[in-house]
Design a protein around this motif. Structure first.
Motif, PDB file in Angstrom:
ATOM      1  N   ASP A  52       0.946  -1.058  -0.094  1.00  0.00           N
ATOM      2  CA  ASP A  52      -0.054   0.036   0.019  1.00  0.00           C
ATOM      3  C   ASP A  52       0.770   1.219  -0.129  1.00  0.00           C
ATOM      4  OD1 ASP A  52      -2.196  -1.561  -0.019  1.00  0.00           O
ATOM      5  OD2 ASP A  52      -2.539  -1.180   2.033  1.00  0.00           O
ATOM      6  N   GLU A  55       2.536   1.950  -3.621  1.00  0.00           N
ATOM      7  CA  GLU A  55       1.545   2.596  -4.374  1.00  0.00           C
ATOM      8  C   GLU A  55       1.444   4.032  -4.070  1.00  0.00           C
ATOM      9  OE1 GLU A  55      -2.076   0.885  -5.671  1.00  0.00           O
ATOM     10  OE2 GLU A  55      -1.272  -1.184  -4.884  1.00  0.00           O
ATOM     11  N   ASP A  56       1.365   4.364  -2.759  1.00  0.00           N
ATOM     12  CA  ASP A  56       0.798   5.839  -2.594  1.00  0.00           C
ATOM     13  C   ASP A  56       2.214   6.722  -2.542  1.00  0.00           C
ATOM     14  OD1 ASP A  56      -1.706   5.056  -2.291  1.00  0.00           O
ATOM     15  OD2 ASP A  56      -1.288   4.626  -0.078  1.00  0.00           O
ATOM     16  N   LYS A  59       2.591   7.479  -6.273  1.00  0.00           N
ATOM     17  CA  LYS A  59       1.414   8.144  -6.435  1.00  0.00           C
ATOM     18  C   LYS A  59       1.608   9.707  -6.127  1.00  0.00           C
ATOM     19  CE  LYS A  59      -2.658   8.318  -8.883  1.00  0.00           C
ATOM     20  NZ  LYS A  59      -2.888   7.663 -10.171  1.00  0.00           N
ATOM     21  N   SER A  60       2.241   9.987  -4.735  1.00  0.00           N
ATOM     22  CA  SER A  60       2.535  11.154  -4.393  1.00  0.00           C
ATOM     23  C   SER A  60       3.603  11.691  -5.284  1.00  0.00           C
ATOM     24  CB  SER A  60       3.156  11.046  -2.945  1.00  0.00           C
ATOM     25  OG  SER A  60       4.322  10.427  -3.017  1.00  0.00           O
ATOM     26  N   LEU A 105      -4.972  11.869  -4.689  1.00  0.00           N
ATOM     27  CA  LEU A 105      -4.402  10.716  -4.182  1.00  0.00           C
ATOM     28  C   LEU A 105      -5.229  10.076  -3.040  1.00  0.00           C
ATOM     29  CD1 LEU A 105      -1.741   9.221  -3.530  1.00  0.00           C
ATOM     30  CD2 LEU A 105      -1.050  10.940  -2.005  1.00  0.00           C
ATOM     31  N   ILE A 107      -5.314   7.364  -0.242  1.00  0.00           N
ATOM     32  CA  ILE A 107      -4.403   6.680   0.635  1.00  0.00           C
ATOM     33  C   ILE A 107      -5.207   5.132   0.537  1.00  0.00           C
ATOM     34  CG2 ILE A 107      -3.283   6.377   2.687  1.00  0.00           C
ATOM     35  CD1 ILE A 107      -2.398   8.729   1.079  1.00  0.00           C
ATOM     36  N   HIS A 108      -4.325   4.138   0.298  1.00  0.00           N
ATOM     37  CA  HIS A 108      -4.783   2.966   0.441  1.00  0.00           C
ATOM     38  C   HIS A 108      -4.557   2.274   1.816  1.00  0.00           C
ATOM     39  CE1 HIS A 108      -3.673   3.099  -3.915  1.00  0.00           C
ATOM     40  NE2 HIS A 108      -4.716   1.923  -4.042  1.00  0.00           N
ATOM     41  N   LYS A 141      -3.709  11.107   6.367  1.00  0.00           N
ATOM     42  CA  LYS A 141      -4.882  10.730   5.604  1.00  0.00           C
ATOM     43  C   LYS A 141      -6.149  11.803   5.774  1.00  0.00           C
ATOM     44  CE  LYS A 141      -7.821   6.936   4.107  1.00  0.00           C
ATOM     45  NZ  LYS A 141      -9.107   7.703   4.001  1.00  0.00           N
ATOM     46  N   ASN A 213       4.476  11.451   2.746  1.00  0.00           N
ATOM     47  CA  ASN A 213       5.569  10.547   2.056  1.00  0.00           C
ATOM     48  C   ASN A 213       6.547  10.521   2.977  1.00  0.00           C
ATOM     49  OD1 ASN A 213       7.808  10.988   0.053  1.00  0.00           O
ATOM     50  ND2 ASN A 213       6.094  10.406  -1.036  1.00  0.00           N
TER      51      ASN A 213
END
Length: 340
Positions: A52, A55-56, A59-60, A105, A107-108, A141, A213
């Motif tokens: 997770d 991925e984030d 993406k960030s 974005l 968040i997962h 988040k 991040n």
């Protein structure tokens, strides 16, 4: 008879002891198996959290680039540095739609939810990561979702207002840019207000994504250290790319002053902002003293440090002493002098 009875009781007691020992051994084995199964379950959840986070984090990086590009255009528009030619060029929609789109974005958090549901079963040796994960999936988040929603509202309001008040708005989407439309984008004060509001919301969003991040990278590294997975950190997690000596750490440690900020637009801002560089567990922590905002820096090579979205070039004098840093963050440049 007394002799036989005594032997019988001794035999019975021995049998009972053996049965009890057998039961205790079975219980211990069962306990070990339960602990092993529980630990494997927690390890699986921690691996899910790492996926997770991966991925984030990736993406960030896209989000930073997206809003950095838009902010550069917005600053040009607000400071009257765009021209008619910009709105007639091949890139005209970069300028026209600069505050009409958003980058999301989300968040997962499935891995974290599974972790939270099994918090009572987390072995003590893995509990070190709990506080960082809590900060990521509660505070970080929440703030990211809040400003993400706000930017959506800003873009919707601008589009709805243009659609309701500007007869030329539909034609813009049909590649028909009228003089009235160009005049609006170049001169309308309310439009520039909308750009400013969008820029402010994007600044807050990227600031919170930056905090996320850093926490996400910290959590990923901690999980990797605790579990041994992965054995080598992937490229998206900043880490030293060379073997760093204690002398290199020592040379960079100390106080710095941010003296100049050069924007991508060419504007220059003179400053006197205090920073400090410290070494913590083989990491360089570069902190803004007034707010304690901290960035972890790592050696890319012997002359360059790096972190997410930035590079810092080490400046030295003729005697090979560190005298400052030249930092590039996207297209902006920051000049620091070392003040010891």
């Amino acid at each position: 008879m007394e002799n036989k009875t005594s032997k019988y009781f001794k035999y019975a007691i021995g049998e009972i002891i053996l049965v009890v020992i057998g039961i205790l051994i079975a219980l211990q084995i069962n306990n070990w198996n339960e602990k092993r199964l529980n630990e494997n379950k927690i390890l699986s959840i921690l691996k899910e959290i790492q996926n997770d986070l991966k991925e984030d984090i990736l993406k960030s990086k896209e989000l930073f680039a997206y809003y950095k590009e838009r902010d550069s255009i917005i600053q040009l528009a607000i400071n009257n540095k765009l021209t008619r030619e910009n709105y007639l060029s091949d890139k005209k929609y970069y300028y026209i739609n600069v505050a009409m789109n958003a980058f999301h974005l989300k968040i997962h958090s499935n891995g974290y939810q599974n972790f939270s549901n099994n918090l009572d079963n987390v072995p003590k040796k893995y509990q070190e990561v709990i506080s960082t994960l809590n900060e990521i999936y509660t505070y970080n988040k929440y703030e990211i979702d809040k400003f993400d929603t706000r930017i959506d509202k800003i873009t919707d309001r601008l589009i709805d207002n243009l659609g309701a008040t500007k007869t030329w708005f539909y034609n813009v989407s049909q590649d028909k840019i009228s003089n009235e439309a160009i005049h609006y984008f170049l001169n309308d004060s309310l439009y520039k207000n909308a750009l400013h509001i969008y820029s402010n919301a994007a600044f807050n969003l990227t600031n919170h994504v930056s905090q996320f991040n850093q926490n996400a990278i910290k959590a990923y590294r901690t999980i990797a250290e605790l579990t041994g997975n992965p054995k080598e950190l992937p490229d998206f997690i900043p880490h030293h790319l060379i073997d760093v000596t204690p002398q290199q750490f020592k040379e960079l440690s100390g106080n710095y002053t941010l003296v100049k900020l050069k924007f991508s637009t060419g504007d220059i801002l003179e400053l006197t902002e205090p920073y400090i560089m410290k070494v913590d567990e083989q990491r360089l922590e570069f902190s803004y003293i007034e707010t304690n905002e901290t960035f972890n820096l790592y050696f890319k090579n012997n002359t360059t440090l790096y972190a997410d979205n930035l590079e810092a070039f080490i400046l030295k004098d003729d005697n090979n002493r560190v005298i400052g840093l030249n930092v590039k963050f996207f297209n902006d440049e920051f000049e620091f002098i070392k003040t010891e």
